[in-house]
Every structure is written in C-alpha cells, then in structure tokens.
Design an enzyme around this catalytic site. Sequence first.
Site, PDB file in Angstrom:
ATOM      1  NE  ARG A 137      39.900   3.723   8.010  1.00 59.16           N
ATOM      2  CZ  ARG A 137      40.047   2.554   7.492  1.00 59.16           C
ATOM      3  NH1 ARG A 137      39.191   1.644   7.824  1.00 59.16           N
ATOM      4  NH2 ARG A 137      41.004   2.249   6.611  1.00 59.16           N
TER       5      ARG A 137
ATOM      6  CG  ASP B  92      21.118  15.600  18.936  1.00 57.30           C
ATOM      7  OD1 ASP B  92      21.776  15.983  20.235  1.00 57.30           O
ATOM      8  OD2 ASP B  92      21.341  15.929  18.090  1.00 57.30           O
TER       9      ASP B  92
HETATM   10  O1  P1T Z   1      28.598  20.635  15.070  1.00 63.12           O
HETATM   11  P1  P1T Z   1      28.951  19.029  15.405  1.00 63.12           P
HETATM   12  O2  P1T Z   1      29.718  18.492  16.585  1.00 63.12           O
HETATM   13  O3  P1T Z   1      28.688  18.196  14.182  1.00 63.12           O
HETATM   14  O4  P1T Z   1      27.306  18.627  16.075  1.00 63.12           O
HETATM   15  C1  P1T Z   1      26.121  18.863  15.362  1.00 63.12           C
HETATM   16  C2  P1T Z   1      24.916  18.861  16.164  1.00 63.12           C
HETATM   17  C3  P1T Z   1      24.035  17.844  16.623  1.00 63.12           C
HETATM   18  N1  P1T Z   1      23.172  18.000  17.503  1.00 63.12           N
HETATM   19  C4  P1T Z   1      22.794  19.110  18.069  1.00 63.12           C
HETATM   20  C5  P1T Z   1      21.523  19.363  18.686  1.00 63.12           C
HETATM   21  C6  P1T Z   1      23.582  20.363  17.877  1.00 63.12           C
HETATM   22  O5  P1T Z   1      23.171  21.368  18.305  1.00 63.12           O
HETATM   23  C7  P1T Z   1      24.700  20.142  16.612  1.00 63.12           C
HETATM   24  C8  P1T Z   1      25.672  21.417  16.477  1.00 63.12           C
HETATM   25  N2  P1T Z   1      25.098  22.532  16.789  1.00 63.12           N
HETATM   26  C9  P1T Z   1      25.591  24.027  16.514  1.00 63.12           C
HETATM   27  C10 P1T Z   1      26.929  23.761  16.015  1.00 63.12           C
HETATM   28  C11 P1T Z   1      24.683  25.006  17.063  1.00 63.12           C
HETATM   29  O6  P1T Z   1      25.221  25.917  17.231  1.00 63.12           O
HETATM   30  O7  P1T Z   1      23.605  24.793  17.314  1.00 63.12           O
END
Ligand code: P1T
Length: 376
Positions: free
Chosen positions: A45, A171
């Site tokens: 971890r 992001d």
């Molecule tokens: O799904 P995950 O790996 O937990 O990521 C979340 C996330 C964070 N930031 C952005 C810009 C994202 O698009 C996403 C996840 N998005 C999708 C699953 C989607 O279909 O838009």
Amino acid sequence: MHFETLAIHAGQDPDPAYGAVMVPIYQTSTYVQKKIGETEYDYARTANPTRTALQACIAALEGGKHGLAFASGMAAIDCVLRLLRPGDHVLASNDVYGGTYRIFERVYRDYGIAFSFVEMGDLDAVRAALRSTTRMVWVETPTNPLLKIADIAGIAGVLAQAPARPLLVVDNTFASPYLQRPLALGADIVVHSATKYLGGHSDVVSGLVVLNDDALHDRLKFLQNAVGAVPGPLDCFLVLRGIKTLPLRMERHSANAMRIAAWLTAHPRVAQVLYPGLPSHPGHAIAAKQMSGFGGMISFVVKGGPAEARRVAEATRLFALAESLGGVESLVEVPAAMTHTSVANSPLAVDPALIRLSVGIEHADDLIADLAQALA
Ligand code: P1T
C-alpha cells in the site's frame, strides 16, 4: 528528452532483478526486510515498484517533480480535496465530470467545504468569484461534456494577484499531457483519470496526480498511504503500457475528431457542434495557444430534442453506447442520462439533447459512415 521518448522510457530502467525490459507486475503485498526497516519496499500500500515506475513516468510527462497513482480518477480527486479544511471554499468550472460535481456537493460539502461554479473562460468572472476563503480553484479544460476552454495561464495570473493565493488544480483528463501541460502554464496540481487516454484501451480504472511542490507532495503522499486508495500493480502496468503509445494515439484521435466535427457541422440534422478545434468554438484561440492538438472528444446537439438524441446514440453500430472515453475504440453516450446524472436539476445540468462522442483511432471514413446511418 522529447515527450515520445519519455512516454516509453521515463521511470522504466531495465528491472534490477533479471533485466526485464518491461517493468514487471510486482504482484506481492509485502517485502522481506533484511533487518527491521532495512528494505527499499516494505508494504505494497505504501509503495510497490510497478507503481513507482508509473509515478515517475507521469511526472516526467507532465513536466512535474512528483507523481502519485491512485485506484481511480475519483480517488486522485479525493486525495487532492483532502488538502482542504472546514470553512474553505473551492471555485470550480461550471461544467465538470458528473462524478466530480457529486464528490464536491454530496461528500465534501458535508465536511464544511463550500463550492461555487464559474465560467472559467471569463477571467473577470473568475476574479469576481474569488472569496477570502478560496483555497482551491478547480479547472477542467476542455470540460466534460461541453468542451469549454479555460485559459490556464490567465487564471494563474489572476490567482497570483489574490491575497491568499489559492491552489490551481487542473483536471487534464480530456487533453492528456501530450496535448497540454498545465504545470508549465502555472497550475499547482494536475489530476487525471488515467482510465481514459493514458490507459487508452478501456481495460483499467486508475487515477494520477502530478505536482512540483515538495511540502504538498509530502502531504498527498502521506494521504495516499493513510487513506489507501492505491492502484494494484497490474493496473499500474496497464497504464504504463498504454502510455507508451499515447503520442501516436492522441495524433489520430485529434485528426479523426477534427474530420468528424467538420462533417457534423455540415449535417442538416445537427443543431450545434462543440469541438475546440473548430474556428467557430469560443475557446478556439486559447485552445490553439495552450494545446498542441484539440483531442478526441466532441459533443453535439441533434435537432429533435432528447428523444432524438437517445435514438441516434442507440442507433450507432461502430460507436459503442458506453460511458467513459479515451480508449482506442469509439464510444457514444448521452451525458444527461449517463455520465452526468449527478448534475441533474443543478446549475450544471446538461442539455438532454446533447450527444458526446469519444472518437477512437479507427478509420475516420468508417466512423463517419456510422454516424451518417445513425443520424438518418
Ligand atoms: O472514472 P475515474 O477513473 O474515477 O475518473 C473520474 C473522472 C475524473 N475527471 C474527468 C474529467 C472524468 O471524465 C472522469 C471520468 N469520466 C467518465 C467516466 C466519463 O465517461 O465522463
């Protein structure tokens, strides 16, 4: 070295045990200690060698000092939000992934964190929306699903003048570090859903954080271990492998999306096309300045309303009807009914007639033929 070289080699020296060229999947939970504490790795971890390689690789690609890997994009976002304290305010883009809105409003609001949303493309609006308690500015660019563009360097400039300079978090999921490197533009922290373009093959869920500041990194690394939302070694291996072809894939995603966006614009059944590569897009000039390509995501509004949007999304054959994005295969979805149900009845609610495409790396002619038959 250049991005293409780093994508293949950064953090990935031949394995010290047997010289394996590809970083092995260190599928073990614990490590033998020669004497107590005399060991490079103790417990998986806290750290494991496959994850160490991925963290070094993403740091190199984003031009940052430190990388941290997580079990999902949401786990990465959660770790960054844990830097906040009750009473803090977060100013966020007024269009974000539905899950990001959900963790803001339905998890962290309960811990006394305030969130508000602003048009990040408007620097005056950003300046006006800052509060004395604003500790973080949360930017998606391009945004999910409206493909809005924010000027990262411009926002960093606004924040530099704020009395208590808030952290600028970007992001970078939609662009990937191949097309956009926010740290060089003044961001403090970059987050990714590595599930998307970095993994690239729709076979892994993963998240990443990159930053330069040593003290912030120490805190996030502490939280990564203390909270424990870490990726397994196989997940890290899959993201590392995906990253090796990121430059090639992003070129094709971008070229295909540009062709499809232009084609959609001319289609009589399409009311509006949102793609930052189109000169008519309000963020086109900023996107052209801060990105080296416009990416593979397109959203469009069909004539005929929500029922017609659902019909079209269900009528494609090559574009798979699915959530997520960034894989080699093309996907289609209706955000209001799928990825963005969490923003329903909020100021961030998405037009139910909006269709989102994740344009893959198939031949553009086949993708256009599929959209043509679905729209017809
Ligand atoms: O799904 P995950 O790996 O937990 O990521 C979340 C996330 C964070 N930031 C952005 C810009 C994202 O698009 C996403 C996840 N998005 C999708 C699953 C989607 O279909 O838009």
